[in-house]
Write an enzyme that holds these catalytic residues in place. Sequence first.
Site, mmCIF file in Angstrom:
data_model
loop_
_atom_site.group_PDB
_atom_site.id
_atom_site.type_symbol
_atom_site.label_atom_id
_atom_site.label_comp_id
_atom_site.label_asym_id
_atom_site.label_seq_id
_atom_site.Cartn_x
_atom_site.Cartn_y
_atom_site.Cartn_z
ATOM 1 N N VAL A 12 -8.014 -0.874 -7.077
ATOM 2 C CA VAL A 12 -7.723 -0.282 -5.936
ATOM 3 C C VAL A 12 -8.896 0.588 -5.191
ATOM 4 O O VAL A 12 -8.597 0.987 -4.540
ATOM 5 C CB VAL A 12 -7.929 1.179 -7.633
ATOM 6 C CG1 VAL A 12 -8.655 2.707 -7.189
ATOM 7 C CG2 VAL A 12 -7.130 1.233 -8.184
ATOM 8 N N LYS A 179 -2.684 12.585 -16.765
ATOM 9 C CA LYS A 179 -2.713 10.576 -16.271
ATOM 10 C C LYS A 179 -2.895 10.271 -17.427
ATOM 11 O O LYS A 179 -2.444 8.802 -17.548
ATOM 12 C CB LYS A 179 -3.779 10.811 -15.019
ATOM 13 C CG LYS A 179 -3.913 9.172 -15.138
ATOM 14 C CD LYS A 179 -2.401 8.635 -14.227
ATOM 15 C CE LYS A 179 -2.849 7.269 -13.751
ATOM 16 N NZ LYS A 179 -4.213 6.461 -13.505
ATOM 17 N N ASN A 183 -0.895 6.632 -18.583
ATOM 18 C CA ASN A 183 -1.096 5.229 -19.081
ATOM 19 C C ASN A 183 -1.145 4.809 -20.347
ATOM 20 O O ASN A 183 -1.277 3.888 -20.444
ATOM 21 C CB ASN A 183 -2.995 5.434 -18.549
ATOM 22 C CG ASN A 183 -3.315 5.407 -17.760
ATOM 23 O OD1 ASN A 183 -4.142 6.332 -16.614
ATOM 24 N ND2 ASN A 183 -2.828 4.261 -16.107
HETATM 25 O O1 KPL Z 1 -2.915 4.017 -13.648
HETATM 26 C C1 KPL Z 1 -1.887 2.392 -13.484
HETATM 27 C C2 KPL Z 1 -2.537 1.677 -13.821
HETATM 28 O O2 KPL Z 1 -1.566 1.064 -14.746
HETATM 29 O O3 KPL Z 1 -3.081 1.636 -14.369
HETATM 30 C C3 KPL Z 1 -0.064 2.907 -13.566
HETATM 31 C C4 KPL Z 1 0.033 4.859 -12.639
HETATM 32 C C5 KPL Z 1 0.736 3.395 -14.383
HETATM 33 C C6 KPL Z 1 0.320 2.011 -12.191
HETATM 34 O O4 KPL Z 1 0.855 0.923 -12.931
#
Ligand code: KPL
Length: 288
Positions: A12, A179, A183
């Site tokens: 990220v 979210k 996850n």
């Molecule tokens: O946030 C994610 C992750 O992998 O941690 C998603 C949105 C599920 C994308 O893979």
Amino acid sequence: MLDIAIVGAGSVGLLLAAYLSEKHTVTLYTKTAEQATLINQKGVTNLTIKKTVFPRAEIIDRLIPHEYIIVAVKSYHIQSLMPTLANVSTCFIFIQNGMSHVKEVEFGLKQSSNWFGIVTHGAKKYAPTAVAHTGVGEIKLAPSTNNLPTEAGIKRLKSLFRPLNIHIEHDCKAMLHKKLLVNAVINPLTAHYNIKNGQLLSAVYEDEVRDLCKRVSKLLDLDYDEAYRDLITIITKTKENESSMLQDIKNQRRTEIDAILGYLLTLENDYRMRFHYEFIKKREEALM
Ligand code: KPL
């Protein structure tokens, strides 16, 4: 042009650096001196659009104040980072999976303007200086409880993240819970079965996806139909992605299972969630 720091150069952090360096002055703070040296030599390449940008890289111990500091480390690193962050009180944006970092940040950084964020873009780090944008999602940001942003502040934040589909939310807890559900379903299942996100759309996994979604939405007081719809949308948009948990297992790294299912298990000792939690914990222990 804004002066931005990104703390953490995992998938990220690199993805953000790759896009935000196009318009802003970005300093990328890394855990190791080796990665900082490589980034200073080669830049950061976005493999998907075949573009290299050149943010400045430093190791995290050298963190100085910036207009915005985006913290994109794993949730379990937040605690040890707190003294470093407290020294440079500024506008922080925390982008972590799970919920365990929220109290730590709200308690430890009371004097700063803090934002919490969620990312549903797919990102995969192929090298210390290269990342692929494996699924186009969005970034949502919401102010923490002690942060009362102005309209001008919101406008600046929107312009900062524009290339990554930014949305400003007002209910931070609801945003993080939604979210968390995503996850809690995608990450453990994809890591358990060693599959890409999109394979969860196959009929083989439907019952398991629905079941976990039902349990988590009930626990977090979310509407099941809406949660399931959002979940399927994110799985579809990131179908080519390997979830961060699967990437962690493959790279023999600690996962965020404690911040995700571990956190949910502190709210209710649900046997299906415990089953997946323990499966990932055992995998993790065997790898490390
Ligand atoms: O946030 C994610 C992750 O992998 O941690 C998603 C949105 C599920 C994308 O893979």
